[in-house]
Design an enzyme around this catalytic site. Structure first.
Site, PDB file in Angstrom:
ATOM      1  N   ASP A  71       0.818  -1.213   0.000  1.00 53.57           N
ATOM      2  CA  ASP A  71       0.000   0.000   0.000  1.00 53.57           C
ATOM      3  C   ASP A  71       0.849   1.258   0.000  1.00 53.57           C
ATOM      4  O   ASP A  71       2.036   1.249   0.314  1.00 53.57           O
ATOM      5  CB  ASP A  71      -0.947   0.004   1.200  1.00 53.57           C
ATOM      6  CG  ASP A  71      -0.211  -0.037   2.533  1.00 53.57           C
ATOM      7  OD1 ASP A  71       0.812  -0.744   2.638  1.00 53.57           O
ATOM      8  OD2 ASP A  71      -0.661   0.639   3.490  1.00 53.57           O
ATOM      9  N   GLU A 128      -0.116  -1.351   5.593  1.00 56.22           N
ATOM     10  CA  GLU A 128       0.966  -0.927   6.494  1.00 56.22           C
ATOM     11  C   GLU A 128       0.791   0.522   6.932  1.00 56.22           C
ATOM     12  O   GLU A 128       1.200   0.892   8.035  1.00 56.22           O
ATOM     13  CB  GLU A 128       2.322  -1.097   5.798  1.00 56.22           C
ATOM     14  CG  GLU A 128       3.533  -0.873   6.694  1.00 56.22           C
ATOM     15  CD  GLU A 128       4.025   0.585   6.719  1.00 56.22           C
ATOM     16  OE1 GLU A 128       4.867   0.907   7.579  1.00 56.22           O
ATOM     17  OE2 GLU A 128       3.568   1.390   5.872  1.00 56.22           O
TER      18      GLU A 128
END
Length: 358
Positions: A71, A128
């Site tokens: 991400d 994350e």
């Protein structure tokens, strides 16, 4: 530009062109899964949600895991298109951390995996950039508990080409100051909650960073008010103010100790609610593979003055460090970019380590 650098630049560019802001990692996870299934046996590819483990975990050799999150932060409204200009790759996530992903994938493609002195695994995961408890690593470890037998992890976060050890822990706390509302023409009839926060804010303004040397590395403990919300009208004395306090604390300090530090600062002047707790990361200076990494590559080591999943791996008993080709100053910036020469250097350093890590 070398052939290797050009190849890694194109790979990074391709990854940047697959948008993956937090919560929307599916298309990039699909891309990585397709890539893995074209090159590895089906049983060597495990997907949980939008997170993946690529590689065998039952190999008798010590396992080294290259770790990367899929991400990015949300796009900036002034971001330009993903592109290559000169010796830089531009695109959301270029430094944090799609350049690192490109290096991971290229190493897994190129190295003679069966002949290495170590077993190589890739861990690629979602979410994350959000709260600690929402990371894709948690479900991944639940599905594959044998991950805690990994001998050494390398989180390929942007580190400016330096091995960064440990990481500071981070917690967020909501401080709620309570007063009594009144007409702003007659403030003596109320109690201004914003004004009540003044002394504590002054203390934060004057507060210096605190250096903590842990395992020979200097970390800095800092507290910052990062959000404020209070008041309901321009002519009303506010009866509440909420501040978000972010505390970054050094390795060796527990979450319980860090919470006590916050309570000591507040000293009963506000109601304290802890909203996100992330532990600090262990400095694994005694790990033989860490020592080999430095010896083989000649890379310098420094402390990680930020939070990374090195801390989460440490909670599971896995030693890990941070090392990646991205630039820390580019992380979360508008028009983010990564240096192309750094991609090739990271590849070469890690190839040398993995080939001689036994």
């Amino acid at each position: 530009m070398s052939q290797l650098a050009a190849r890694l630049a194109q790979s990074t560019l391709a990854l940047c062109r697959i948008a993956s802001p937090i919560g929307q990692e599916g298309p990039l996870a699909d891309h990585v899964e397709r890539w893995a299934l074209e090159r590895f046996a089906r049983e060597a590819v495990c997907r949980v949600g939008h997170s993946l483990v690529v590689g065998r975990l039952d190999d008798p050799r010590p396992t080294v895991a290259l770790v990367g999150h899929l991400d990015t932060v949300p796009a900036h409204p002034h971001d330009g298109p993903a592109r290559i200009e000169g010796e830089r790759v531009f695109g959301l996530g270029a430094s944090d951390m799609k350049g690192g992903l490109a290096v991971m994938m290229a190493l897994a493609e190129d190295l003679p995996l069966a002949e290495l002195p170590v077993n190589l695994a890739l861990i690629l995961y979602e979410r994350e950039e959000g709260p600690y408890l929402e990371s894709g690593l948690g479900p991944l470890f639940e599905k594959r508990p044998e991950l805690n037998r990994v001998s050494f992890g390398i989180a390929m976060e942007p580190t400016d080409g330096v091995v960064q050890v440990g990481c500071v822990g981070t917690l967020h706390a909501t401080l709620r100051f309570t007063g009594r509302s009144a007409h702003s023409a007659r403030p003596w009839q109320g109690e201004n909650a914003i004004h009540k926060a003044g002394p504590l804010l002054s203390e934060l303004l004057a507060r210096q960073r605190v250096e903590v040397v842990h395992s020979g590395f200097a970390f800095y403990e800092v507290m910052s008010a990062t959000l404020a919300n209070g008041g309901r009208a321009r002519n009303v004395v506010p009866d509440t103010l909420e501040l978000n306090l972010n505390y970054r604390f050094a390795p060796g300090k527990s979450l319980e100790q860090a919470q006590e530090d916050v309570r000591a600062l507040v000293a009963g002047r506000a109601e304290v609610t802890f909203t996100d707790l992330s532990p600090s990361g262990r400095v694994c200076a005694d790990n033989a593979l860490y020592q080999k990494l430095l010896a083989v590559t000649g890379l310098p080591a420094a402390s990680k003055q930020a939070w990374t999943d090195v801390a989460r791996f440490g909670e599971w008993g896995v030693d890990a460090v941070n090392y990646g080709p991205g630039e820390t100053a580019q992380a979360h910036q508008a028009n983010e970019s990564a240096p192309i020469p750094g991609l090739a250097v990271a590849y070469q350093k890690l190839a040398a380590f993995l080939g001689g890590a036994g």
